[in-house]
Write an enzyme that holds these catalytic residues in place. Structure first.
Site, PDB file in Angstrom:
ATOM      1  N   PRO A   1      45.213  33.697  43.453  1.00 37.56           N
ATOM      2  CA  PRO A   1      44.097  33.088  44.175  1.00 37.56           C
ATOM      3  C   PRO A   1      44.614  32.085  45.202  1.00 37.56           C
ATOM      4  O   PRO A   1      45.531  31.331  44.922  1.00 37.56           O
ATOM      5  CB  PRO A   1      43.303  32.383  43.077  1.00 37.56           C
ATOM      6  CG  PRO A   1      44.214  32.278  41.902  1.00 37.56           C
ATOM      7  CD  PRO A   1      45.231  33.356  42.034  1.00 37.56           C
ATOM      8  N   GLU A   2      44.059  32.114  46.387  1.00 36.68           N
ATOM      9  CA  GLU A   2      44.412  31.139  47.415  1.00 36.68           C
ATOM     10  C   GLU A   2      43.232  30.200  47.603  1.00 36.68           C
ATOM     11  O   GLU A   2      42.237  30.305  46.887  1.00 36.68           O
ATOM     12  CB  GLU A   2      44.788  31.877  48.703  1.00 36.68           C
ATOM     13  CG  GLU A   2      45.977  32.817  48.469  1.00 36.68           C
ATOM     14  CD  GLU A   2      46.619  33.299  49.757  1.00 36.68           C
ATOM     15  OE1 GLU A   2      46.488  32.612  50.781  1.00 36.68           O
ATOM     16  OE2 GLU A   2      47.240  34.363  49.729  1.00 36.68           O
TER      17      GLU A   2
END
Ligand SMILES: [Zn+2]
Length: 274
Positions: free
Chosen positions: A2-3
């Protein structure tokens, strides 16, 4: 992984699901996730009876504000929070369960077990690691050209690696760095010291634009990442270069290629990115 856009999407979703709910007890199946000097038992005792008041975010860290304490969590590669009824079976990747007084559970799942949870007294969280190691986000006021110049132009590292360094700028991971450098027209292997001011301005603008756009679209759902309500982000539909190897560049029509930079798969157009 996840960013920032995916973590922001998780923050918004979780805020709707846990705020005003109270922790009755906590089950920890994988103690290494808990980063608390006084130990896991004290972590649990201290949080019992506290109510979730709000959820914040810095870079890719989620911050759960309770009654005087803040739980700071990083999802790392594969971490996910979800809210389920206590009657729903959990799986072998559920490592931490916050039992809520209303019969629901906030569950932390992590296939790779790399995620972390720190606990601080509210107000202390910004003065100590891990949050002191997180730089400004691309849209923060403190992310000025002078700041960025000092970090980039004095470095002999490759620009892609500089942008992945969360202490320089927070929130860009592999996907959004590739997108940002494509939009800015900068080759990912350029040394920091070779990047001109005008290119830095383009990188700043492209990074902010890319992240804001992705936040609006609910992030990109790539591989195993699904946000907390199981909804799927749609930003991956508009990725320009990431995972687009073999397809024509949207600017010039030449083929997008994939190379390795610092061990990370990197997507670019060699004609558009000098
Ligand atoms: Zn091109």
């Amino acid at each position: 992984m996840p960013e920032l856009p995916e973590v922001e999407t998780a923050r918004r979703t979780l805020e709707q699901l846990v705020v005003d709910k109270t922790i009755e007890d906590i089950t920890v199946h994988w103690p290494k996730i808990i980063k608390f000097d006084e130990g896991v038992d004290s972590f649990i005792e201290r949080l019992k009876g506290q109510t979730f008041r709000s959820i914040g975010r810095k870079g890719k860290f989620l911050m759960f504000y309770l009654d005087g304490d803040v739980l700071v969590s990083h999802l790392r590669m594969e971490g996910k929070f979800s809210v389920k009824s206590e009657t729903e079976p959990d799986d072998k990747h559920t490592h931490v369960i916050f039992h809520l007084t209303n019969g629901e559970q906030l569950r932390y799942n992590d296939v790779r077990k790399f995620g972390t949870m720190h606990l601080f007294k509210e107000g202390q969280e910004y003065g100590v690691p891990p949050l002191t190691l997180v730089g400004p986000e691309p849209f923060d006021e403190s992310f000025t050209l002078d700041y960025f110049k000092a970090k980039v132009q004095r470095s002999s590292r490759m620009i892609k690696n500089i942008l992945l360094d969360q202490s320089v700028v927070a929130g860009l991971g592999n996907i959004y760095v590739d997108e940002t450098l494509f939009k800015a027209g900068v080759h990912p292997e350029r040394r920091g010291s070779s990047i001109e001011d005008i290119e830095l301005v383009r990188i700043q603008q492209a990074a902010a634009e890319t992240l804001l756009d992705a936040v609006e679209k609910g992030g990109s759902t790539i591989r195993s990442y699904v946000n907390s309500q199981g909804k799927i982000g749609t930003f991956q539909k508009q990725l320009l270069v990431y995972s687009q190897q073999g397809t024509p560049c949207p600017n010039c029509g030449r083929e997008i290629i994939k190379i390795k930079v610092g061990g990370r798969g990197t997507h670019l157009c060699t004609a558009c990115q000098q």
